[in-house]
Scaffold this motif. Structure first.
Motif, PDB file in Angstrom:
ATOM      1  N   ALA A 121       2.932 -42.006  -0.867  1.00 33.85           N
ATOM      2  CA  ALA A 121       3.538 -41.344  -2.029  1.00 33.85           C
ATOM      3  C   ALA A 121       2.527 -41.099  -3.143  1.00 33.85           C
ATOM      4  O   ALA A 121       2.883 -40.563  -4.197  1.00 33.85           O
ATOM      5  CB  ALA A 121       4.694 -42.183  -2.559  1.00 33.85           C
ATOM      6  N   GLY A 122       1.278 -41.506  -2.938  1.00 36.65           N
ATOM      7  CA  GLY A 122       0.246 -41.278  -3.937  1.00 36.65           C
ATOM      8  C   GLY A 122       0.351 -42.170  -5.157  1.00 36.65           C
ATOM      9  O   GLY A 122      -0.200 -41.836  -6.223  1.00 36.65           O
ATOM     10  N   MET A 123       0.985 -43.323  -5.027  1.00 37.38           N
ATOM     11  CA  MET A 123       1.147 -44.244  -6.157  1.00 37.38           C
ATOM     12  C   MET A 123      -0.019 -45.239  -6.135  1.00 37.38           C
ATOM     13  O   MET A 123       0.137 -46.417  -5.802  1.00 37.38           O
ATOM     14  CB  MET A 123       2.509 -44.930  -6.078  1.00 37.38           C
ATOM     15  N   GLN A 124      -1.195 -44.742  -6.526  1.00 38.06           N
ATOM     16  CA  GLN A 124      -2.438 -45.488  -6.314  1.00 38.06           C
ATOM     17  C   GLN A 124      -2.508 -46.739  -7.180  1.00 38.06           C
ATOM     18  O   GLN A 124      -3.058 -47.768  -6.757  1.00 38.06           O
ATOM     19  CB  GLN A 124      -3.635 -44.586  -6.595  1.00 38.06           C
ATOM     20  N   ARG A 125      -1.981 -46.704  -8.396  1.00 42.08           N
ATOM     21  CA  ARG A 125      -2.073 -47.883  -9.263  1.00 42.08           C
ATOM     22  C   ARG A 125      -1.307 -49.060  -8.650  1.00 42.08           C
ATOM     23  O   ARG A 125      -1.760 -50.205  -8.708  1.00 42.08           O
ATOM     24  CB  ARG A 125      -1.512 -47.549 -10.650  1.00 42.08           C
ATOM     25  N   ALA A 126      -0.171 -48.775  -8.047  1.00 45.39           N
ATOM     26  CA  ALA A 126       0.591 -49.835  -7.392  1.00 45.39           C
ATOM     27  C   ALA A 126      -0.153 -50.343  -6.159  1.00 45.39           C
ATOM     28  O   ALA A 126      -0.166 -51.548  -5.878  1.00 45.39           O
ATOM     29  CB  ALA A 126       1.979 -49.330  -7.019  1.00 45.39           C
ATOM     30  N   VAL A 127      -0.774 -49.436  -5.411  1.00 47.61           N
ATOM     31  CA  VAL A 127      -1.552 -49.836  -4.234  1.00 47.61           C
ATOM     32  C   VAL A 127      -2.699 -50.743  -4.645  1.00 47.61           C
ATOM     33  O   VAL A 127      -2.989 -51.760  -3.985  1.00 47.61           O
ATOM     34  CB  VAL A 127      -2.076 -48.594  -3.490  1.00 47.61           C
ATOM     35  N   ASP A 128      -3.381 -50.409  -5.756  1.00 51.44           N
ATOM     36  CA  ASP A 128      -4.505 -51.224  -6.228  1.00 51.44           C
ATOM     37  C   ASP A 128      -4.053 -52.643  -6.586  1.00 51.44           C
ATOM     38  O   ASP A 128      -4.772 -53.619  -6.320  1.00 51.44           O
ATOM     39  CB  ASP A 128      -5.148 -50.567  -7.448  1.00 51.44           C
ATOM     40  N   ILE A 129      -2.869 -52.776  -7.177  1.00 48.30           N
ATOM     41  CA  ILE A 129      -2.366 -54.109  -7.514  1.00 48.30           C
ATOM     42  C   ILE A 129      -2.127 -54.926  -6.252  1.00 48.30           C
ATOM     43  O   ILE A 129      -2.488 -56.111  -6.178  1.00 48.30           O
ATOM     44  CB  ILE A 129      -1.074 -53.996  -8.349  1.00 48.30           C
ATOM     45  N   ILE A 130      -1.544 -54.314  -5.235  1.00 49.96           N
ATOM     46  CA  ILE A 130      -1.298 -55.026  -3.975  1.00 49.96           C
ATOM     47  C   ILE A 130      -2.614 -55.458  -3.342  1.00 49.96           C
ATOM     48  O   ILE A 130      -2.734 -56.568  -2.802  1.00 49.96           O
ATOM     49  CB  ILE A 130      -0.478 -54.135  -3.013  1.00 49.96           C
ATOM     50  N   ASP A 131      -3.634 -54.603  -3.421  1.00 49.62           N
ATOM     51  CA  ASP A 131      -4.921 -54.912  -2.802  1.00 49.62           C
ATOM     52  C   ASP A 131      -5.692 -55.998  -3.558  1.00 49.62           C
ATOM     53  O   ASP A 131      -6.372 -56.831  -2.943  1.00 49.62           O
ATOM     54  CB  ASP A 131      -5.774 -53.643  -2.711  1.00 49.62           C
ATOM     55  N   LYS A 132      -5.574 -56.007  -4.879  1.00 51.96           N
ATOM     56  CA  LYS A 132      -6.428 -56.875  -5.684  1.00 51.96           C
ATOM     57  C   LYS A 132      -5.784 -58.218  -6.031  1.00 51.96           C
ATOM     58  O   LYS A 132      -6.496 -59.203  -6.238  1.00 51.96           O
ATOM     59  CB  LYS A 132      -6.833 -56.154  -6.969  1.00 51.96           C
ATOM     60  N   VAL A 133      -4.457 -58.258  -6.137  1.00 54.48           N
ATOM     61  CA  VAL A 133      -3.774 -59.492  -6.535  1.00 54.48           C
ATOM     62  C   VAL A 133      -3.280 -60.192  -5.277  1.00 54.48           C
ATOM     63  O   VAL A 133      -2.449 -59.653  -4.542  1.00 54.48           O
ATOM     64  CB  VAL A 133      -2.595 -59.200  -7.493  1.00 54.48           C
ATOM     65  N   LYS A 134      -3.764 -61.384  -5.019  1.00 53.20           N
ATOM     66  CA  LYS A 134      -3.457 -62.070  -3.773  1.00 53.20           C
ATOM     67  C   LYS A 134      -2.161 -62.887  -3.845  1.00 53.20           C
ATOM     68  O   LYS A 134      -1.452 -63.001  -2.856  1.00 53.20           O
ATOM     69  CB  LYS A 134      -4.619 -62.996  -3.382  1.00 53.20           C
ATOM     70  N   ASP A 135      -1.856 -63.475  -4.998  1.00 52.90           N
ATOM     71  CA  ASP A 135      -0.647 -64.285  -5.122  1.00 52.90           C
ATOM     72  C   ASP A 135       0.580 -63.376  -5.153  1.00 52.90           C
ATOM     73  O   ASP A 135       0.694 -62.504  -6.027  1.00 52.90           O
ATOM     74  CB  ASP A 135      -0.700 -65.115  -6.397  1.00 52.90           C
ATOM     75  N   PRO A 136       1.538 -63.555  -4.207  1.00 51.24           N
ATOM     76  CA  PRO A 136       2.696 -62.658  -4.145  1.00 51.24           C
ATOM     77  C   PRO A 136       3.530 -62.641  -5.420  1.00 51.24           C
ATOM     78  O   PRO A 136       4.003 -61.584  -5.845  1.00 51.24           O
ATOM     79  CB  PRO A 136       3.503 -63.200  -2.955  1.00 51.24           C
ATOM     80  N   ALA A 137       3.741 -63.801  -6.047  1.00 52.70           N
ATOM     81  CA  ALA A 137       4.565 -63.851  -7.254  1.00 52.70           C
ATOM     82  C   ALA A 137       3.897 -63.093  -8.395  1.00 52.70           C
ATOM     83  O   ALA A 137       4.549 -62.319  -9.120  1.00 52.70           O
ATOM     84  CB  ALA A 137       4.813 -65.300  -7.657  1.00 52.70           C
ATOM     85  N   GLN A 160       5.124 -59.568 -10.241  1.00 52.01           N
ATOM     86  CA  GLN A 160       5.257 -59.489 -11.696  1.00 52.01           C
ATOM     87  C   GLN A 160       4.453 -58.319 -12.258  1.00 52.01           C
ATOM     88  O   GLN A 160       4.911 -57.598 -13.153  1.00 52.01           O
ATOM     89  CB  GLN A 160       4.800 -60.804 -12.328  1.00 52.01           C
ATOM     90  N   ARG A 161       3.230 -58.128 -11.740  1.00 48.79           N
ATOM     91  CA  ARG A 161       2.391 -57.016 -12.203  1.00 48.79           C
ATOM     92  C   ARG A 161       3.037 -55.674 -11.859  1.00 48.79           C
ATOM     93  O   ARG A 161       3.004 -54.734 -12.660  1.00 48.79           O
ATOM     94  CB  ARG A 161       1.002 -57.121 -11.560  1.00 48.79           C
ATOM     95  N   LEU A 162       3.620 -55.573 -10.668  1.00 47.76           N
ATOM     96  CA  LEU A 162       4.268 -54.323 -10.268  1.00 47.76           C
ATOM     97  C   LEU A 162       5.512 -54.040 -11.110  1.00 47.76           C
ATOM     98  O   LEU A 162       5.793 -52.896 -11.464  1.00 47.76           O
ATOM     99  CB  LEU A 162       4.644 -54.378  -8.785  1.00 47.76           C
ATOM    100  N   ARG A 163       6.251 -55.100 -11.432  1.00 46.42           N
ATOM    101  CA  ARG A 163       7.463 -54.924 -12.243  1.00 46.42           C
ATOM    102  C   ARG A 163       7.129 -54.398 -13.648  1.00 46.42           C
ATOM    103  O   ARG A 163       7.914 -53.642 -14.228  1.00 46.42           O
ATOM    104  CB  ARG A 163       8.221 -56.243 -12.355  1.00 46.42           C
ATOM    105  N   SER A 164       5.998 -54.811 -14.201  1.00 49.41           N
ATOM    106  CA  SER A 164       5.631 -54.408 -15.560  1.00 49.41           C
ATOM    107  C   SER A 164       4.844 -53.101 -15.589  1.00 49.41           C
ATOM    108  O   SER A 164       4.615 -52.546 -16.672  1.00 49.41           O
ATOM    109  CB  SER A 164       4.819 -55.515 -16.232  1.00 49.41           C
TER     110      SER A 164
END
Length: 426
Positions: free
Chosen positions: A371-387, A391-395
């Protein structure tokens, strides 16, 4: 009438989930009541509520709140029917005989001093939230308001018949409910091999594994024709090439539960509403998938040249919510599917490999990337702790990105990838 028409139409268009519920707050007024509900789609449901309080039956009793109430309603569920938030609209009709009743918050003070007998009609709006208590049991809390019109006759006291006059009024009233809801299990139809649905499954066809090849004497062999090349392919390889559900036994053990996505070649999924792990054949095309799995297993068992090595089922849950709860939910989904399949195929328990894949981050990442949502993809790639990642994705973007994710990418709530590993029979 509109709700009843929708119910009748829906009987021919979609598979429904029926519910029956009781309002505990209404019970507190000594009014027996019942609501019948019916889902129309993944987000819409309708229902009709009835309440009847016939007592006191004696006309000589001063205090009374005798009435009959009928209220059809329609609901929109933000996630899926029977889960979490919903908004609704209802129509209310009541015939009443009320006298000497003290309503809470000082409402309708006039009926303390006189008896009123008449009818009312109202239109209401409400908001509600549903909690799952057990597999088929829920609790709903509802709050709202209604505006209506009533016409009635007034009498001098609660037990005498001296009429004061007739009147009509426009009124507003609050709405509240605390419903205990039972989801009525559906009775499924049976197919030709015992699975509860009428889904036509195409049989697996096999290419011939013996081809006559002419070999002239003292001449160089010609290049093999396509049929000759097929003859050199083993029977198991032919089956695997024709059915992406199958994989060679040599690949068993290489599957990575953390990297599975719905786009995986040959992946079959059984889907679930939020927070649930019971099998619903009518949800998201589950019936066709289950029938295909059952049909394939039965044909493989009857094939004298191949043998099932393992049946892999990996359960997944969505990324929203607590990680521990999602991991347990994912494993429950996979185990439930295994038990469901064993009702229709005679497969030894040791042939199943059931795993909990936890939260389907890889699947969500793939959707976001497409879907081209690169900022969300970057958070998944860089932040290892699921919780922390959640939280980062929600904000992100003031919460708008998360709301879009949860409304668009619902398919990562599933029982996971289902794969059957084969080998040549010894």
């Amino acid at each position: 009438m509109l709700v009843l028409m929708l119910m009748l139409i829906s009987q021919k268009t979609v598979a429904q989930q029926s519910t029956i519920s009781n309002n505990l707050l209404y019970d507190a007024t000594l009014t027996p009541n019942l609501r019948l509900g019916l889902s129309l789609s993944p987000h819409w449901s309708v229902g009709i509520t009835g309440g009847y309080r016939p007592w006191p039956t004696s006309e000589q009793t001063s205090r009374k709140w005798r009435h009959l109430l009928v209220s059809p309603d329609v609901r929109y569920w933000t996630d899926s029917v029977s889960h979490r938030h919903f908004y609704g609209m209802n129509l209310i009709y009541s015939h009443y005989n009320v006298a000497d009743v003290m309503f809470p918050f000082g409402l309708y003070k006039s009926v303390r001093d006189e008896r009123r007998q008449g009818d009312l009609a109202a239109l209401g709006l409400f908001y509600g939230y549903s909690w799952t208590l057990a597999r088929n049991l829920r609790l709903e809390a509802i709050i709202g308001a209604a505006v209506g019109y009533t016409w009635f006759s007034s009498y001098k006291c609660g037990h005498c018949g001296m009429k004061v006059g007739d009147d009509q009024k426009v009124f507003a009233m609050p709405q509240a409910a605390l419903n205990v809801v039972y989801n009525i299990p559906k009775r499924s139809r049976r197919s030709e091999y015992g699975t509860p649905a009428e889904v036509h499954v195409l049989p697996i066809t096999y290419e011939s594994d013996s081809v006559e090849v002419y070999q002239p004497e003292l001449e160089q062999m010609p290049e093999p024709e396509p049929q000759q090349m097929l003859a050199e392919t083993s029977h198991v390889e032919q089956l695997i090439n024709q059915n992406p559900l199958l994989a060679p036994a040599s690949e068993y053990g290489t599957f990575d539960v953390d990297k599975a996505v719905r786009k995986t070649d040959g992946a079959l999924f059984v889907y679930y509403p939020v927070g649930k792990y019971g099998i619903n054949r009518y949800y998201h095309g589950n019936g066709e998938v289950i029938d295909r799995i059952v049909s394939t297993i039965k044909e493989l068992q009857a094939d004298p040249e191949c043998q099932i090595e393992k049946i892999l089922i990996v359960g997944y849950a969505s990324v929203d919510g607590g990680q521990w709860g999602n991991e347990r939910l994912a494993l429950n989904r996979a185990n439930t599917l295994k038990k469901y399949l064993r009702r229709y195929v005679d497969v030894d328990d040791t042939l199943f490999d059931v795993r909990g894949g936890g939260e389907a981050w890889a699947d969500l990442r793939e959707n976001l990337n497409d879907a081209g949502m690169q900022r969300a993809v970057d958070i998944i790639d860089k932040v290892k702790d699921p919780a922390t990642r959640e939280q980062r994705l929600r904000s992100l973007n003031g919460g708008r990105t998360w709301r879009k994710m949860m409304s668009t990418f619902r398919d990562h709530r599933n029982a996971g990838l289902i794969r059957i590993y084969l080998k040549e029979k010894q």
